[in-house]
Design a protein around this motif. Sequence first.
Motif, PDB file in Angstrom:
ATOM      1  N   VAL A 337       0.838  -1.191   0.000  1.00 47.66           N
ATOM      2  CA  VAL A 337       0.000   0.000   0.000  1.00 47.66           C
ATOM      3  C   VAL A 337       0.884   1.255   0.000  1.00 47.66           C
ATOM      4  CG1 VAL A 337      -1.816   1.263   1.209  1.00 47.66           C
ATOM      5  CG2 VAL A 337      -1.750  -1.237   1.317  1.00 47.66           C
ATOM      6  N   ASP A 338       0.518   2.194  -0.824  1.00 51.79           N
ATOM      7  CA  ASP A 338       1.200   3.486  -0.869  1.00 51.79           C
ATOM      8  C   ASP A 338       0.611   4.380   0.224  1.00 51.79           C
ATOM      9  OD1 ASP A 338       2.310   5.935  -1.391  1.00 51.79           O
ATOM     10  OD2 ASP A 338       1.784   5.979  -3.525  1.00 51.79           O
ATOM     11  N   ILE A 339       1.389   4.609   1.288  1.00 52.93           N
ATOM     12  CA  ILE A 339       0.878   5.405   2.410  1.00 52.93           C
ATOM     13  C   ILE A 339       1.626   6.749   2.494  1.00 52.93           C
ATOM     14  CG2 ILE A 339       0.130   3.394   3.743  1.00 52.93           C
ATOM     15  CD1 ILE A 339       2.680   3.842   5.483  1.00 52.93           C
ATOM     16  N   THR A 340       2.118   7.225   1.369  1.00 51.99           N
ATOM     17  CA  THR A 340       2.874   8.484   1.373  1.00 51.99           C
ATOM     18  C   THR A 340       2.024   9.630   1.910  1.00 51.99           C
ATOM     19  OG1 THR A 340       4.066   7.668  -0.577  1.00 51.99           O
ATOM     20  CG2 THR A 340       4.302  10.002  -0.034  1.00 51.99           C
ATOM     21  N   SER A 528      -4.524   4.333   0.830  1.00 52.93           N
ATOM     22  CA  SER A 528      -3.796   5.158  -0.142  1.00 52.93           C
ATOM     23  C   SER A 528      -4.514   6.489  -0.414  1.00 52.93           C
ATOM     24  CB  SER A 528      -3.593   4.392  -1.462  1.00 52.93           C
ATOM     25  OG  SER A 528      -4.842   4.027  -2.022  1.00 52.93           O
ATOM     26  N   ASP A 529      -5.802   6.563  -0.101  1.00 44.20           N
ATOM     27  CA  ASP A 529      -6.545   7.815  -0.279  1.00 44.20           C
ATOM     28  C   ASP A 529      -7.507   7.961   0.899  1.00 44.20           C
ATOM     29  OD1 ASP A 529      -7.955  10.039  -1.040  1.00 44.20           O
ATOM     30  OD2 ASP A 529      -8.551   9.272  -3.013  1.00 44.20           O
ATOM     31  N   LEU A 530      -7.088   8.681   1.947  1.00 45.23           N
ATOM     32  CA  LEU A 530      -7.864   8.794   3.185  1.00 45.23           C
ATOM     33  C   LEU A 530      -9.248   9.392   2.975  1.00 45.23           C
ATOM     34  CD1 LEU A 530      -5.178   9.964   5.771  1.00 45.23           C
ATOM     35  CD2 LEU A 530      -6.168   7.703   5.508  1.00 45.23           C
ATOM     36  N   ARG A 531      -9.410  10.115   1.871  1.00 36.24           N
ATOM     37  CA  ARG A 531     -10.718  10.727   1.627  1.00 36.24           C
ATOM     38  C   ARG A 531     -11.813   9.680   1.474  1.00 36.24           C
ATOM     39  NH1 ARG A 531      -9.100  14.224  -3.513  1.00 36.24           N
ATOM     40  NH2 ARG A 531      -8.216  12.150  -3.963  1.00 36.24           N
ATOM     41  N   THR A 532     -11.439   8.469   1.008  1.00 36.48           N
ATOM     42  CA  THR A 532     -12.444   7.411   0.804  1.00 36.48           C
ATOM     43  C   THR A 532     -12.999   6.881   2.123  1.00 36.48           C
ATOM     44  OG1 THR A 532     -10.698   5.735   0.681  1.00 36.48           O
ATOM     45  CG2 THR A 532     -11.422   6.712  -1.391  1.00 36.48           C
ATOM     46  N   LEU A 533     -12.269   7.084   3.228  1.00 41.64           N
ATOM     47  CA  LEU A 533     -12.739   6.587   4.526  1.00 41.64           C
ATOM     48  C   LEU A 533     -13.979   7.321   5.022  1.00 41.64           C
ATOM     49  CD1 LEU A 533      -9.494   5.934   6.607  1.00 41.64           C
ATOM     50  CD2 LEU A 533     -11.185   4.250   5.874  1.00 41.64           C
ATOM     51  N   ILE A 534     -14.193   8.563   4.520  1.00 38.03           N
ATOM     52  CA  ILE A 534     -15.343   9.327   5.011  1.00 38.03           C
ATOM     53  C   ILE A 534     -16.542   9.208   4.085  1.00 38.03           C
ATOM     54  CG2 ILE A 534     -13.851  10.958   6.214  1.00 38.03           C
ATOM     55  CD1 ILE A 534     -14.329  12.929   3.918  1.00 38.03           C
TER      56      ILE A 534
END
Length: 535
Positions: A337-340, A528-534
Amino acid sequence: MSELKEFLLPDIGADAADITDILVSVGDTIAVEQDILTIEGDKASMDVPSSLAGTVKEIKVKVGDSVSEGTLVLIVEVAGSAADAPAADVPAADEPAAEAAPAVETPAAAATSQLKEISVPDIGGDEVEVTAVLVAVGDSITEDQDILSVEGDKASMDVPAPFAGTVKEIKVAAGDKVSEGSLILVVEVQGAAAPEPVVEAPKAALAASAPVVETAKAAPAAQLSPSQVSIAGSIKASPSVRRTAREFNLDLAVIPATGIKGRTTKEDVQTYVKAQLLLAKSGGGGGGLQVLASPKVDFAKFGEVEVKPLSRIQKISGPTLHRNWVTIPHVTQFDEVDITELEAFRKEQNAIAVKQDLGLKISPLVFMMKAVAKALQQYPNFNSSLSDDGESLILKKYINVGIAVDTPNGLVVPVVKDVLNKGIYDISREIGEISKKARAGKLTAKDMQGGSMTISSLGGIGGTQFTPIVNAPEVAILGVSKSAMKPLWNGKEFQPRLMVPLALSYDHRVIDGAEGARFITTINNYLSDLRTLIL
């Protein structure tokens, strides 16, 4: 006039037995063949019938007594005894007096053959079906030879012959329904006394004999004790032994029999259970997988050694991990996973927490937990457990995530409840609190129960990948390894990106490979895209 007679315990087929019930009381009027006592020994539980008819005057035993053949049981008042009968003819002075005997036989009585009947014994059920007749007319049978196979609701059994002889008639056929007392065979027995009229034997003599009394016309059906009934063909065991085996869910076929004529005794079952408990305690046997035991090695002969006892946690977790590994068909799915961006956001939030003196530190594990909780909501099979019988799936409506915590005494897995509805700060505080409790050895059983899925993170220690073991009764576990900077091709050029290895192990009985791949891909997308968590 009446006479007092003693009833002694007849031959019960065992050295001793315990009285479990007394079926009569002082003053009761009893008949011949009426059950008066229930006893239980190592081989059988049986009722003892009376050989006397009369009124019970005294009971000489009580429940719990250990009795054997010849033990005085009752004193019975018998009416109209032989003592009141007219005197028999007295022999002349020059005639030899007849020798005293339990029954008066005519001098002409000669040894010859006699027909005897065999009937179905007490088999512990109302009615059973004959599945096979194991002898034919004309066959010579021996004592204890199996002659009939029957099957009921509780067991399949073979019925052995109580005596030797030649089969003259077969009274049943395969498919017939029989019950206790049903006539099976007519057998010709050699060496029996010719059928002559006999005078009834004195009751005291009969009391020490078996409760079956033969008449002049025909022998009654021979009744077998329960200990003479064998299970499943070659397996011979009494009802009490079969009951004990059922209680422990044991197959009698695998228990070595040491009893007479190959019978399985209560001691055999007890010895087998003790051996299995010792085997399980030692970690051997593989839970029925026929795994060879570890070799015993004297390591001291190779050099100096030190014996260090396992910690309490190791003693508890070791057998559990072994069980999970050998009983759950594991599949492990790998991904990176890309967690940059996640790591940049985490550092920003930690800087804010320091400025605001919030007294907490956000770790990457918090985001892993939120991503897993979101994926569990999307894929309910991962938030489930198999039922005890393996026939159904228990779907959980709550989402609790366990986290593996390394302590000085070993690994423990406390559970964070309701992760989906908690924020990053709340989860961070809770992780800090339970981690302190874990390392101090103050976790309770409640703290470690109710998990939906577990995360085992070794990122702070090192390593590139590992295969975590499913924490049953959960059906999946996520392993997280150490992140590292790697060149990632974006379609035009390589860019340095922070990559973290993931390893998803799951129970293949519940989750197939396609669903496993979708689940770990979903977690990848969330991280990889925290926006998807909300969303």
